[in-house]
Scaffold this motif. Structure first.
Motif, PDB file in Angstrom:
ATOM      1  N   ALA A 291      -2.752   0.238 -10.806  1.00  0.00           N
ATOM      2  CA  ALA A 291      -3.078  -0.970 -11.577  1.00  0.00           C
ATOM      3  C   ALA A 291      -2.169  -2.129 -11.195  1.00  0.00           C
ATOM      4  N   ILE A 292      -0.879  -1.855 -11.001  1.00  0.00           N
ATOM      5  CA  ILE A 292       0.065  -2.914 -10.605  1.00  0.00           C
ATOM      6  C   ILE A 292      -0.291  -3.446  -9.225  1.00  0.00           C
ATOM      7  N   ALA A 293      -0.619  -2.533  -8.295  1.00  0.00           N
ATOM      8  CA  ALA A 293      -0.992  -2.955  -6.940  1.00  0.00           C
ATOM      9  C   ALA A 293      -2.272  -3.782  -6.957  1.00  0.00           C
ATOM     10  N   GLU A 294      -3.246  -3.381  -7.761  1.00  0.00           N
ATOM     11  CA  GLU A 294      -4.504  -4.134  -7.863  1.00  0.00           C
ATOM     12  C   GLU A 294      -4.265  -5.507  -8.468  1.00  0.00           C
ATOM     13  N   PHE A 295      -3.395  -5.569  -9.453  1.00  0.00           N
ATOM     14  CA  PHE A 295      -3.040  -6.857 -10.061  1.00  0.00           C
ATOM     15  C   PHE A 295      -2.451  -7.795  -9.015  1.00  0.00           C
ATOM     16  N   ALA A 296      -1.536  -7.272  -8.191  1.00  0.00           N
ATOM     17  CA  ALA A 296      -0.912  -8.094  -7.153  1.00  0.00           C
ATOM     18  C   ALA A 296      -1.943  -8.589  -6.155  1.00  0.00           C
ATOM     19  N   ARG A 297      -2.895  -7.738  -5.815  1.00  0.00           N
ATOM     20  CA  ARG A 297      -3.931  -8.136  -4.858  1.00  0.00           C
ATOM     21  C   ARG A 297      -4.874  -9.181  -5.460  1.00  0.00           C
ATOM     22  N   GLU A 298      -5.338  -8.922  -6.677  1.00  0.00           N
ATOM     23  CA  GLU A 298      -6.322  -9.803  -7.318  1.00  0.00           C
ATOM     24  C   GLU A 298      -5.766 -11.195  -7.607  1.00  0.00           C
ATOM     25  N   HIS A 299      -4.468 -11.288  -7.825  1.00  0.00           N
ATOM     26  CA  HIS A 299      -3.865 -12.580  -8.150  1.00  0.00           C
ATOM     27  C   HIS A 299      -3.158 -13.216  -6.959  1.00  0.00           C
ATOM     28  N   GLY A 300      -3.504 -12.770  -5.765  1.00  0.00           N
ATOM     29  CA  GLY A 300      -3.054 -13.442  -4.550  1.00  0.00           C
ATOM     30  C   GLY A 300      -1.668 -13.084  -4.068  1.00  0.00           C
ATOM     31  N   GLY A 301      -1.019 -12.091  -4.704  1.00  0.00           N
ATOM     32  CA  GLY A 301       0.345 -11.747  -4.316  1.00  0.00           C
ATOM     33  C   GLY A 301       0.447 -11.122  -2.936  1.00  0.00           C
ATOM     34  N   ILE A 302      -0.516 -10.266  -2.592  1.00  0.00           N
ATOM     35  CA  ILE A 302      -0.510  -9.614  -1.282  1.00  0.00           C
ATOM     36  C   ILE A 302      -0.705 -10.651  -0.177  1.00  0.00           C
ATOM     37  N   ALA A 303      -1.713 -11.497  -0.343  1.00  0.00           N
ATOM     38  CA  ALA A 303      -2.002 -12.519   0.670  1.00  0.00           C
ATOM     39  C   ALA A 303      -0.841 -13.494   0.821  1.00  0.00           C
ATOM     40  N   TYR A 304      -0.234 -13.860  -0.307  1.00  0.00           N
ATOM     41  CA  TYR A 304       0.893 -14.800  -0.263  1.00  0.00           C
ATOM     42  C   TYR A 304       2.075 -14.196   0.491  1.00  0.00           C
TER      43      TYR A 304
END
Length: 344
Positions: A291-304
């Protein structure tokens, strides 16, 4: 998989853009292969101890198959700035002794049982001996430099050890309160990771030239490379790339890294509250970490985080490219691509 062209877009020198750069460790090692062969017995001698138990442990440490990237950085940097000298070998040995000492101490702090697929020193000989072994390795490195009056190299590496300690303590402090922002995150990774890589490249330059500008550029190259390296590591924890290892280690330890920090900045208050409840959980389940990893992805954290990693690698590439053309320089340029492509 990404390739070196990520660093060569919009470049005036098209021939440089089209040149194939080494992006595997074997190819990156090639310009200093003979020097690396000469370094291995040099390093063994630097670790030698007359005491039976110390010698037994050092022989065990030497069996651990690391990538030896830090000595590689020292020798490549020396060759880019001039020639590999006896001082270069001493600098490479000092770097590896200090790095090995910190790993031995880290395993004690983390209560780790394994290191590079082998039992850790503390698992075999207990914590007290492991701490003393780390101290011994540190002293061997310091004496190696002092005995030959390599004061500039010793200063660079000693400052890195100071920064590494401060960065680790700051991260521990922030993990207690989970109040880390992006500025603090970059301070932590600059001190914890980039400082030693920067010291490696600076030490190599110092062993080969008196040109202050060369040394400064090489030091900055290492700093930028180290920042890109650490962000890549942080992305592993979110499953952003297949690292061939379990994800979520940082999450379990409540370490706030760039993908999550940025995502929290972008999220609505209710979403932020929901995910932080999971982050604060002491024993996180697989569902929590997903869930934490999905949150980071959905809110642009991974791309950033990926964008910032590429930006630091681009800066490192430009700095390496500012040196005279040579196979060693190309190896440092290619190392920037390897850093953000690696899977472990």
């Amino acid at each position: 998989m990404e390739d070196a062209s990520v660093f060569t877009s919009n470049r005036a020198d098209e021939r440089s853009a089209e040149r194939s750069l080494p992006t595997t460790l074997d190819a990156i090692r090639a310009p200093v292969s003979e020097e690396l062969d000469a370094f291995r017995p040099y390093f063994r001698e630097a670790m030698r101890a007359d005491h039976f138990l110390l010698d037994k442990i050092t022989q065990y440490v030497l069996k651990q198959k690391g990538k030896r990237v830090r000595p590689l950085l020292v020798l490549l940097s020396a060759k880019v700035c001039g020639e590999v000298t006896e001082m270069s070998y001493r600098a490479a040995a000092l770097v590896e002794l200090l790095h090995t000492a910190t790993l031995v101490h880290d395993d004690v702090v983390d209560d780790a049982d394994t290191r590079r697929g082998m039992f850790s020193i503390n698992a075999l000989w207990k914590n007290k001996i492991a701490v003393l072994m780390g101290d011994f390795l540190l002293s061997r490195g310091l004496l190696l430099s002092l005995d030959h009056q390599d004061y500039t190299v010793l200063h660079a590496l000693s400052d890195a050890v100071r920064r590494m300690s401060e960065g680790e303590l700051l991260q521990i402090e922030k993990a207690r309160f989970l109040d880390i922002d992006e500025e603090t995150y970059f301070r932590i990774i600059s001190d914890k990771t980039a400082s030693l890589i920067s010291a490696c490249t600076a030490a190599g330059a110092l062993s080969a030239t008196d040109d202050d500008d060369m040394v400064d550029r090489m030091r900055t190259y290492g700093e930028k490379l180290g920042l890109a390296f650490q962000i890549r590591d942080d992305l592993f924890d979110f499953g952003a790339v297949d690292a061939g290892k379990p994800v979520g280690i940082d999450m379990q330890e409540k370490k706030m890294t760039l993908p999550l920090i940025h995502a929290l900045q972008q999220a609505a208050k209710s979403d932020k509250k929901r995910v932080m409840k999971r982050v604060r959980t002491d024993e996180k389940s697989a569902a929590d970490m997903k869930a934490i990893a999905e949150f980071a992805r959905e809110h642009g954290g991974i791309a950033y985080a990926q964008d910032r990693m590429h930006a630091f690698a681009e800066e490192a590439y430009e700095l390496a490219g500012s040196f005279p053309e040579s196979p060693a320089r190309d190896a440092l340029m290619g190392l920037t691509a390897y850093t953000i492509q690696r899977t472990r």
